[in-house]
Write a protein that holds these residues in place. Structure first.
Motif, PDB file in Angstrom:
ATOM      1  N   LEU A  16       0.818  -1.210   0.000  1.00  0.00           N
ATOM      2  CA  LEU A  16       0.000   0.000   0.000  1.00  0.00           C
ATOM      3  C   LEU A  16       0.853   1.261   0.000  1.00  0.00           C
ATOM      4  N   MET A  19       1.895   2.113  -3.288  1.00  0.00           N
ATOM      5  CA  MET A  19       0.786   2.636  -4.094  1.00  0.00           C
ATOM      6  C   MET A  19       0.292   3.975  -3.562  1.00  0.00           C
ATOM      7  N   ASN A  20       1.118   4.621  -2.743  1.00  0.00           N
ATOM      8  CA  ASN A  20       0.877   5.988  -2.256  1.00  0.00           C
ATOM      9  C   ASN A  20      -0.321   6.096  -1.318  1.00  0.00           C
ATOM     10  N   VAL A  21      -0.586   5.025  -0.595  1.00  0.00           N
ATOM     11  CA  VAL A  21      -1.625   5.074   0.435  1.00  0.00           C
ATOM     12  C   VAL A  21      -1.005   5.618   1.718  1.00  0.00           C
ATOM     13  N   SER A  26      -3.058   2.791   5.657  1.00  0.00           N
ATOM     14  CA  SER A  26      -2.432   1.469   5.516  1.00  0.00           C
ATOM     15  C   SER A  26      -2.508   0.687   6.817  1.00  0.00           C
ATOM     16  N   LEU A  56      -7.578   0.188  -6.388  1.00  0.00           N
ATOM     17  CA  LEU A  56      -6.681   1.349  -6.468  1.00  0.00           C
ATOM     18  C   LEU A  56      -6.261   1.604  -7.910  1.00  0.00           C
ATOM     19  N   ARG A  62      -9.964   5.305  -3.820  1.00  0.00           N
ATOM     20  CA  ARG A  62      -9.031   6.441  -3.783  1.00  0.00           C
ATOM     21  C   ARG A  62      -7.993   6.180  -2.693  1.00  0.00           C
ATOM     22  N   ALA A  63      -6.730   6.370  -3.039  1.00  0.00           N
ATOM     23  CA  ALA A  63      -5.649   6.106  -2.083  1.00  0.00           C
ATOM     24  C   ALA A  63      -5.708   7.049  -0.894  1.00  0.00           C
ATOM     25  N   ASP A  64      -6.179   8.256  -1.109  1.00  0.00           N
ATOM     26  CA  ASP A  64      -6.175   9.260  -0.050  1.00  0.00           C
ATOM     27  C   ASP A  64      -7.441  10.090  -0.158  1.00  0.00           C
TER      28      ASP A  64
END
Length: 341
Positions: A16, A19-21, A26, A56, A62-64
């Motif tokens: 994660l 993947m820029n979470v 995370s 994702l 959405r990661a964020d």
């Protein structure tokens, strides 16, 4: 191979993070996922993790981002999850329900525009850990045909309830169908058959082939009783919370579709009604009475035994799942080292 719970958390967080979470998200996703595997809900544990990765990639998760509270009273709230991780949205929703219950006795929080949140019992446990009763329901994309019907309309529509106790883990976490869809997906991945009287194929014939069942429908548990309960949950987790219902529910199993399902979280503070110490003692008194009748298990006993065993013996990664996780890492140029127990 078998891995420790700590190793599973590391695997999930490394992927994660790549993947820029955000770390906080995370942490929640990893904790909920491991909780499922420890309790024995492997269909909602790391076996489900590749679905989140695909979400994702397709932008359906959405990661964020942040949740939005659209409506709120002293004891209720309606949340828009803005399609971030369902685990994070559900976590925040139950946190808010607990906060409101502490003030008013009951906190009720509805959720829409979220995602698959893993195992429902994790969030009812959150209430229990705050000396409250927790109730969690959700709808899912169609998998269950109504009694007398031949087309999937209702979801597997889980229900989780957790009760505070001094000496026991008291929890029920179940689908209202004869099997959770995740168990069918897991059986298909492993090349295993499913039990009889669980599902029908697309022509309405009984099947033990999970692939055929996924193209057909899952039976409600307990016949008309499971159907009735699933029907009611469909309303409470659909129209009541501004989410889709029936055949309009999407994205709980297919990561290429935006998730339209809904959730409803409730926290109840027993101290606003009775003495909380007496309440827990009476819960234990009932358990003792039930167990005195023979070799009896209460809801939560199996999960408690599973947690103890899996902490000692580890969590199993089957060969196909291991290959999929290593493949994800390779696609991310991530040097993922998995330590076997």
């Amino acid at each position: 191979m078998r891995i420790s719970p700590e190793e599973e958390i590391k695997i999930i967080k490394e992927i994660l993070t790549a993947m820029n979470v955000p770390e906080e998200s995370s942490d929640i996703v990893a904790d909920v996922t491991v909780d499922a595997d420890l309790k024995g809900f492997s269909s909602h544990g790391i076996g489900r993790f590749p679905q989140y990765v695909e979400g994702l990639r397709h932008g359906t998760i959405r990661a964020d981002g942040d949740i939005t509270i659209e409506r709120e009273t002293e004891s209720t709230a309606l949340i828009n999850g803005n399609h971030i991780f369902g685990h994070v949205v559900a976590y925040r929703a139950m946190e808010l329900a607990i906060e409101k219950a502490r003030a008013t006795g009951v906190g009720l929080v509805g959720v829409h525009d979220s995602n698959h949140f893993g195992v429902a019992g994790y969030y009812s446990d959150m209430a229990v850990m705050n000396d409250m009763i927790g109730v969690v329901i959700a709808n899912t994309e169609p998998a269950v045909a109504p009694i007398g019907g031949g087309k999937p309309i209702l979801g597997t529509n889980p229900l989780a309830i957790g009760i505070p106790s001094n000496r026991h883990y008291v929890s029920v976490d179940m689908a209202t169908s004869a099997s959770a869809r995740g168990k069918l997906l897991e059986a298909a991945r492993k090349g295993e058959s499913i039990p009889e009287n669980v599902a029908l194929d697309a022509e309405g014939n009984p099947t033990t082939d999970p692939e055929m069942a996924l193209k057909g429908s899952i039976l409600p548990f307990g016949g008309h009783k499971g159907y009735a309960l699933s029907f009611m949950i469909e309303i409470l987790a659909g129209p009541l919370v501004g989410a889709a219902f029936g055949t309009a529910v999407r994205g709980t199993a297919n990561p290429e579709e935006m998730c339209t399902k809904g959730d409803l979280m409730m926290a109840i503070d027993p101290s606003k009604m009775v003495n909380p110490d007496e309440f827990r003692a009476q819960v234990d008194e009932l358990i003792d009475e039930v167990k005195s009748t023979g070799d009896v298990l209460i809801p939560g006993d199996i999960e408690a035994m599973n947690i103890k065993r899996r902490r000692a013996e580890g969590i199993e990664l089957d060969e196909k799942l291991l290959e999929r996780i290593l493949g994800i890492a390779e696609e991310l140029d991530l040097n993922l080292e998995i330590k076997e127990l």
